[in-house]
Design an enzyme around this catalytic site. Sequence first.
Site, PDB file in Angstrom:
ATOM      1  N   HIS A 157      -1.875  -1.995   5.927  1.00 34.79           N
ATOM      2  CA  HIS A 157      -2.469  -1.259   7.052  1.00 34.79           C
ATOM      3  C   HIS A 157      -3.485  -0.204   6.628  1.00 34.79           C
ATOM      4  CE1 HIS A 157       0.641   1.379   5.602  1.00 34.79           C
ATOM      5  NE2 HIS A 157       0.203   2.347   6.367  1.00 34.79           N
ATOM      6  N   ASP A 158      -3.603   0.058   5.328  1.00 34.11           N
ATOM      7  CA  ASP A 158      -4.577   1.040   4.836  1.00 34.11           C
ATOM      8  C   ASP A 158      -5.769   0.387   4.141  1.00 34.11           C
ATOM      9  OD1 ASP A 158      -2.861   3.111   5.609  1.00 34.11           O
ATOM     10  OD2 ASP A 158      -1.901   3.225   3.635  1.00 34.11           O
ATOM     11  N   GLU A 211       5.787   3.707  -2.434  1.00 31.46           N
ATOM     12  CA  GLU A 211       4.321   3.693  -2.392  1.00 31.46           C
ATOM     13  C   GLU A 211       3.828   4.845  -3.258  1.00 31.46           C
ATOM     14  OE1 GLU A 211       0.460   4.060   0.535  1.00 31.46           O
ATOM     15  OE2 GLU A 211       2.036   5.561   0.502  1.00 31.46           O
ATOM     16  N   ASP A 221      10.107   2.076   7.076  1.00 28.74           N
ATOM     17  CA  ASP A 221       9.167   2.974   6.417  1.00 28.74           C
ATOM     18  C   ASP A 221       9.807   4.360   6.406  1.00 28.74           C
ATOM     19  OD1 ASP A 221       6.614   3.987   5.463  1.00 28.74           O
ATOM     20  OD2 ASP A 221       5.732   2.260   6.474  1.00 28.74           O
ATOM     21  N   ASP A 258       6.852   6.170   1.724  1.00 26.37           N
ATOM     22  CA  ASP A 258       5.455   6.579   1.821  1.00 26.37           C
ATOM     23  C   ASP A 258       5.111   7.660   0.786  1.00 26.37           C
ATOM     24  OD1 ASP A 258       3.104   6.319   3.748  1.00 26.37           O
ATOM     25  OD2 ASP A 258       3.380   8.494   3.785  1.00 26.37           O
TER      26      ASP A 258
END
Length: 575
Positions: A346-347, A273, A98, A206
């Site tokens: 995870h969100d 993302e 990430d 991200d």
Amino acid sequence: MTAPWWTRSVVYQVYPRSFADSDGDGMGDLGGVLERVDHFVDLGVDVVWLSPVYPSPQDDNGYDISDYRDVDPVFGSLALLDDLTDALHDRGIRLVMDLVVNHTSDEHPWFVASRSSTTSPTRDWYWWRPPRDGAAPGAPGAEPTNWRSAFGGSAWQLDEATGEYYLHLFSRKQPDLNWENPEVRRAVHDMMRWWLDRGVDGFRMDVINFVSKHVEPDGTLHDGPPMPGSPWGDGSAQFMSGPRIHEFLGEMHREVFEGRTAFDGGPLLVVGEMPGVTVEDARLFTDPARREVDMVFQFEHVDLDHGPHGRYDPQPLRLVDLKTSFGRWQAGLAEAGWNSLYWDKHDQPRIVSRLGDDSPAHRRDSATCLATLLHLHRGTPYLYQGQEIAMANFPFERLLDFRDIESLGWAHEQQALGRDVAELLPGLRAQSRDNARTPVQWDDTRNAGFTTGEPWIAVNPDHTTWNVAAQRDDPRSVLAHYRRLIALRKELDVVATGDFAMLLPEHEQVYAFRRRLPGADPAELLVVCNVGGEPVDLDVLLPEAVGRELVLGNLPAPDDDAVLRGWEARVLSGS
Ligand code: ISL
């Protein structure tokens, strides 16, 4: 041209703090991931994407990084990460890190130096602005713009020492880096090369489309429209996919990715993302000829059940809207570009609770039905830890049960506006990111085999029934079904690269589509999924789906294939 390797691949996301704890401190760690590497092999996934493990004050569970070139002791060490990289490579699995470079932690040395004085050499590495219109620092309305931060409150934080504000689109401990400054970009590229040289195989970047902001030549940033249910404005149009984003990503490609390969000599994987990204923009980002990123995470389908007041104002998710959205993305990236496909991450809350039915009678079937629906689309599927055993949302009862900075930030903002907790709980329960962050349920023992200590967030009480150990050797399990879906993508060219055509776009319960690849065997697949508990007469609705050979189904072969049973999914071969 041969299709890239990721057309046949599935990526597994590990959120390390909730995956497996090897040292009993209640927090998952790299040792835990290392102990479970065979789980990835068992599933057949090709890539592991690791959510952040860098040193961090953990204000946003590691998405606030204070050192880009190390590992937080809570997760292990660089040596352990090297061991994990080797263990994955030995099994032919790639490791994707990430990369969080829209912002750093406020404890990163770059920011510590930047805030130290207005003349600091790294002052311009972040977005510093004086109070608006000559107002006194801290006066109501003195913030440089009206933007709301994603976690509640203003996106600007006053720094008393210099009387200026810094921008933080997320928490105040996550100041935004100023990508307009070429030194910032160079420092980021340098760090990325360092990781690739160390042996990682790519990055998931991200909120990478937030790095180019709309800024006037004189430095002015503009207000956004008001937001329903918030005293702040929506600044997103000012920072989502801004004017220089393609330039920045093209530059990164040249500076970092060109000439570098994954451990096996094949291409790296670069995923951006991108909240708010449009199909048109995604096509530009992912067109291989443009050399920016390989695929993007878009948010359209996971925003469909958000109401006018945002994610904590959930509305029923209409299947017709989902088809319209997925159909548009499939068509938009058909000729150039590539889709990533996901339900959980995870969100996001858990899909089996969100679009499926997590009641005991339907949980297995609805989870496997939705898995089939997603994995048979054209694109690269992402599997989030726990999704492979149909982990469900958590039965949150009190505000105290939540850990997530976004959920709590929103709740506190709403409380300040006079709403009481009882009114907020239903939205939080349905939509909180913590639904995805409860520990992975490995077995039916205390704490689900996740930790021998006290877990940092409660384990879902349903782990006594829903766990990996119970599913591993059960051919009817959700886990076994995922294994089959992952294998099918490798076996059949039509799954990997066939084209996509949506069928029955107006039907409210059946999701059906066709995949086609002339010359392949089979050259055509018909996928029919009953996204509901009531049976459907397939001979009336889609007669061409009756009498075909079943390639893969989530229920035992039917006695009468004219009826599609509740939550049944069938993958049928062409005529
Ligand atoms: O979906 C969202 C908007 O409500 C958010 O949950 C999320 O903040 C957004 O998708 C961006 O996510 C990424 O960046 C954040 C971090 O909190 C998320 O975990 C990460 O995935 C800030 O780094």
